[in-house]
Scaffold this motif. Structure first.
Motif, PDB file in Angstrom:
ATOM      1  N   CYS A 256       0.827  -1.212   0.000  1.00 20.79           N
ATOM      2  CA  CYS A 256       0.000   0.000   0.000  1.00 20.79           C
ATOM      3  C   CYS A 256       0.861   1.261   0.000  1.00 20.79           C
ATOM      4  O   CYS A 256       0.538   2.246  -0.672  1.00 20.79           O
ATOM      5  CB  CYS A 256      -0.929  -0.001   1.217  1.00 20.79           C
ATOM      6  SG  CYS A 256      -2.374  -1.072   1.069  1.00 20.79           S
ATOM      7  N   TRP A 257       1.958   1.233   0.760  1.00 18.78           N
ATOM      8  CA  TRP A 257       2.797   2.426   0.866  1.00 18.78           C
ATOM      9  C   TRP A 257       3.876   2.495  -0.211  1.00 18.78           C
ATOM     10  O   TRP A 257       4.528   3.540  -0.357  1.00 18.78           O
ATOM     11  CB  TRP A 257       3.446   2.482   2.245  1.00 18.78           C
ATOM     12  CG  TRP A 257       2.519   3.026   3.276  1.00 18.78           C
ATOM     13  CD1 TRP A 257       1.742   2.335   4.150  1.00 18.78           C
ATOM     14  CD2 TRP A 257       2.252   4.402   3.520  1.00 18.78           C
ATOM     15  NE1 TRP A 257       1.003   3.189   4.924  1.00 18.78           N
ATOM     16  CE2 TRP A 257       1.299   4.465   4.572  1.00 18.78           C
ATOM     17  CE3 TRP A 257       2.725   5.601   2.969  1.00 18.78           C
ATOM     18  CZ2 TRP A 257       0.805   5.676   5.054  1.00 18.78           C
ATOM     19  CZ3 TRP A 257       2.231   6.805   3.465  1.00 18.78           C
ATOM     20  CH2 TRP A 257       1.284   6.832   4.496  1.00 18.78           C
ATOM     21  N   LEU A 258       4.064   1.440  -0.972  1.00 24.05           N
ATOM     22  CA  LEU A 258       5.122   1.431  -1.987  1.00 24.05           C
ATOM     23  C   LEU A 258       4.923   2.499  -3.064  1.00 24.05           C
ATOM     24  O   LEU A 258       5.876   3.232  -3.393  1.00 24.05           O
ATOM     25  CB  LEU A 258       5.241   0.045  -2.609  1.00 24.05           C
ATOM     26  CG  LEU A 258       6.325  -0.115  -3.677  1.00 24.05           C
ATOM     27  CD1 LEU A 258       7.699   0.168  -3.091  1.00 24.05           C
ATOM     28  CD2 LEU A 258       6.279  -1.528  -4.273  1.00 24.05           C
ATOM     29  N   PRO A 259       3.721   2.643  -3.671  1.00 23.44           N
ATOM     30  CA  PRO A 259       3.578   3.666  -4.735  1.00 23.44           C
ATOM     31  C   PRO A 259       3.885   5.079  -4.259  1.00 23.44           C
ATOM     32  O   PRO A 259       4.572   5.833  -4.958  1.00 23.44           O
ATOM     33  CB  PRO A 259       2.101   3.520  -5.146  1.00 23.44           C
ATOM     34  CG  PRO A 259       1.733   2.121  -4.773  1.00 23.44           C
ATOM     35  CD  PRO A 259       2.493   1.835  -3.518  1.00 23.44           C
ATOM     36  N   LEU A 260       3.392   5.463  -3.070  1.00 29.29           N
ATOM     37  CA  LEU A 260       3.654   6.812  -2.577  1.00 29.29           C
ATOM     38  C   LEU A 260       5.127   6.999  -2.237  1.00 29.29           C
ATOM     39  O   LEU A 260       5.689   8.081  -2.440  1.00 29.29           O
ATOM     40  CB  LEU A 260       2.795   7.104  -1.348  1.00 29.29           C
ATOM     41  CG  LEU A 260       2.880   8.542  -0.818  1.00 29.29           C
ATOM     42  CD1 LEU A 260       2.453   9.542  -1.884  1.00 29.29           C
ATOM     43  CD2 LEU A 260       2.036   8.705   0.441  1.00 29.29           C
ATOM     44  N   VAL A 262       7.649   5.531  -3.772  1.00 28.35           N
ATOM     45  CA  VAL A 262       8.328   5.710  -5.057  1.00 28.35           C
ATOM     46  C   VAL A 262       8.060   7.100  -5.614  1.00 28.35           C
ATOM     47  O   VAL A 262       8.977   7.785  -6.109  1.00 28.35           O
ATOM     48  CB  VAL A 262       7.874   4.623  -6.050  1.00 28.35           C
ATOM     49  CG1 VAL A 262       8.441   4.897  -7.441  1.00 28.35           C
ATOM     50  CG2 VAL A 262       8.301   3.239  -5.573  1.00 28.35           C
ATOM     51  N   PHE A 263       6.804   7.536  -5.524  1.00 26.79           N
ATOM     52  CA  PHE A 263       6.442   8.867  -6.024  1.00 26.79           C
ATOM     53  C   PHE A 263       7.241   9.958  -5.315  1.00 26.79           C
ATOM     54  O   PHE A 263       7.796  10.857  -5.950  1.00 26.79           O
ATOM     55  CB  PHE A 263       4.937   9.092  -5.828  1.00 26.79           C
ATOM     56  CG  PHE A 263       4.448  10.423  -6.329  1.00 26.79           C
ATOM     57  CD1 PHE A 263       3.934  10.555  -7.609  1.00 26.79           C
ATOM     58  CD2 PHE A 263       4.498  11.550  -5.514  1.00 26.79           C
ATOM     59  CE1 PHE A 263       3.472  11.788  -8.079  1.00 26.79           C
ATOM     60  CE2 PHE A 263       4.054  12.780  -5.967  1.00 26.79           C
ATOM     61  CZ  PHE A 263       3.535  12.902  -7.251  1.00 26.79           C
ATOM     62  N   LEU A 282      -1.429  11.513 -10.326  1.00 24.19           N
ATOM     63  CA  LEU A 282      -0.524  10.468  -9.853  1.00 24.19           C
ATOM     64  C   LEU A 282      -0.403  10.491  -8.338  1.00 24.19           C
ATOM     65  O   LEU A 282      -0.449   9.444  -7.672  1.00 24.19           O
ATOM     66  CB  LEU A 282       0.858  10.654 -10.491  1.00 24.19           C
ATOM     67  CG  LEU A 282       0.970  10.342 -11.984  1.00 24.19           C
ATOM     68  CD1 LEU A 282       2.355  10.712 -12.499  1.00 24.19           C
ATOM     69  CD2 LEU A 282       0.682   8.865 -12.247  1.00 24.19           C
ATOM     70  N   CYS A 286      -1.508   7.488  -5.718  1.00 23.09           N
ATOM     71  CA  CYS A 286      -0.528   6.907  -4.791  1.00 23.09           C
ATOM     72  C   CYS A 286      -0.938   7.140  -3.339  1.00 23.09           C
ATOM     73  O   CYS A 286      -0.832   6.235  -2.500  1.00 23.09           O
ATOM     74  CB  CYS A 286       0.854   7.500  -5.050  1.00 23.09           C
ATOM     75  SG  CYS A 286       1.564   7.105  -6.657  1.00 23.09           S
ATOM     76  N   THR A 289      -3.898   4.960  -2.327  1.00 22.86           N
ATOM     77  CA  THR A 289      -3.454   3.579  -2.089  1.00 22.86           C
ATOM     78  C   THR A 289      -2.794   3.445  -0.724  1.00 22.86           C
ATOM     79  O   THR A 289      -3.027   2.481   0.009  1.00 22.86           O
ATOM     80  CB  THR A 289      -2.462   3.147  -3.186  1.00 22.86           C
ATOM     81  OG1 THR A 289      -3.085   3.279  -4.465  1.00 22.86           O
ATOM     82  CG2 THR A 289      -2.032   1.697  -2.988  1.00 22.86           C
TER      83      THR A 289
END
Length: 370
Positions: A256-260, A262-263, A282, A286, A289
């Motif tokens: 859940c925290w991976l996209p934010l 990376v962003f 985007l 993120c 999520t």
């Protein structure tokens, strides 16, 4: 993992067409996440706090996880959706500083709690006859966790400011954005900002989850070597299932925290790679999520833990009808199950959840019923 980019704005965004459908989706999605996360976690804390038998080390840490999620739902989610939809900050300077501070504190407390749960589970499984933490130790650990989280998050109180500088130099006959303000981080230098955000990435996400992974890998290998013994005990088999469920909770939290994460990393080190008009889209995807992680505990324990379901049903009966005495269920202290299938202490609970197994993003422990 802190929300570094959510409080940065760009006056270039005024050239990007607004999407009514996108705004509607964000309102509905954030509202749903807030409702599920808030009500579910409040229910978990209420049940654990109401039943003295449930106040063991694991459940205290689980309640601490829920408290951090409640804080996120109350402060960060509503503010984020307001700021994203209005494209300017209208909540005042105090909230500009407090909101990122609270989000960083909440995430840090959650991650550190997951680490403590994993370490406790590691101790109980690999060293079943050795030292085991008491409830008083868990209260001390919870207090220390919040203190450290607040200390780590202090820069947001200092360097988040309200500004309208980005809108003052727009060369237009009439500048409609002259009174617009945004909430953003203003560091002494870019090197200071990168040092801090990179440190957060390491100590708030990468290293804690790596430690949790190592703990559960060792637990898995120990239980696998002892499978012949474990399979002879129904209670030990239940503990093995709980280990698997809690491992899934950790994985879901990390994903859940991976996209934010990376962003924010891209934004910090190479912000030009992010398209101007799609920046908010985007980020919102993120961030939404990441915020969905606040629903993991209630959903897992609401749908997968029959112990929690029955405890909740009992409380609802008492509140609405005053009818129905709690049923008796056979439960076992999963947080004290050793790798050889031997329990160090025995605390059977009636009509309620039992000791849980320390693992990330866990909740009230799960027990089995005959």
């Amino acid at each position: 993992m802190s929300n570094n980019s959510s409080f940065h704005g760009s006056w270039d965004n005024y050239t990007c067409p607004a999407s009514v459908g996108g705004a509607t989706f964000l309102i509905v999605a954030y509202s749903a996440v807030t409702a599920v996360g808030l009500l579910g976690n409040v229910g978990l804390v209420f049940i654990i706090g109401r039943q003295k038998e449930l106040r063991n080390v694991t459940n205290i840490l689980i309640a601490n996880l829920s408290c951090s999620d409640i804080l996120m739902c109350v402060v960060c989610l509503p503010v984020t959706i307001i700021y994203t939809l209005m494209d300017q900050w209208v909540l005042g300077e105090a909230m500009c500083k407090v909101t990122p501070f609270v989000e960083c504190v909440s995430v840090t407390v959650s991650v550190f709690s997951l680490v403590l749960i994993a370490l406790e589970r590691h101790q109980l499984i690999l060293h079943p006859t050795g030292w085991s933490p008491a409830a008083s130790h868990s209260y001390l650990a919870v207090g220390l966790t919040w203190f450290v989280a607040c200390f780590i998050s202090l820069p947001f109180l200092s360097y988040n400011v309200l500004t309208d500088d980005h809108f003052q130099n727009i060369t237009m006959p009439a500048n409609p954005f002259r009174d617009h303000t945004i909430c953003m981080e203003k560091w002494p230098s870019n090197q200071h900002r990168l040092a801090y955000t990179t440190s957060l990435l390491l100590f708030q996400y990468c290293l804690p989850l790596l430690l949790v992974l190592l703990c559960y890998l060792r637990i898995f290998l120990r239980l696998r070597r002892r499978r012949d013994v474990v399979e002879r005990s129904r209670k030990a088999r239940g503990a093995h299932r709980i280990n698997a469920m809690l491992a899934v909770i950790v994985v879901v939290f990390a994903l859940c925290w991976l996209p934010l994460t990376v962003f924010n990393t891209i934004f910090d080190w190479h912000s030009q790679a992010l398209p101007v008009c799609q920046h908010d889209v985007l980020f919102s995807a993120c961030h939404l999520t990441a915020m969905a992680s606040t629903c993991v505990n209630p959903v897992v324990y609401g749908f997968l833990n029959s112990n929690f379901q029955r405890e909740l049903k009992t409380q609802l009966q008492r509140c609405h009808c005053g009818l129905g005495a709690p049923e008796s269920y056979e439960s076992f202290p999963l947080s004290t199950v050793g790798s050889e299938g031997i329990t160090k202490t025995s605390t059977l609970n009636r009509a309620g959840s039992v000791s849980a197994v320390p693992l990330p993003r866990a909740e009230p422990s799960v027990s089995t019923y005959s």
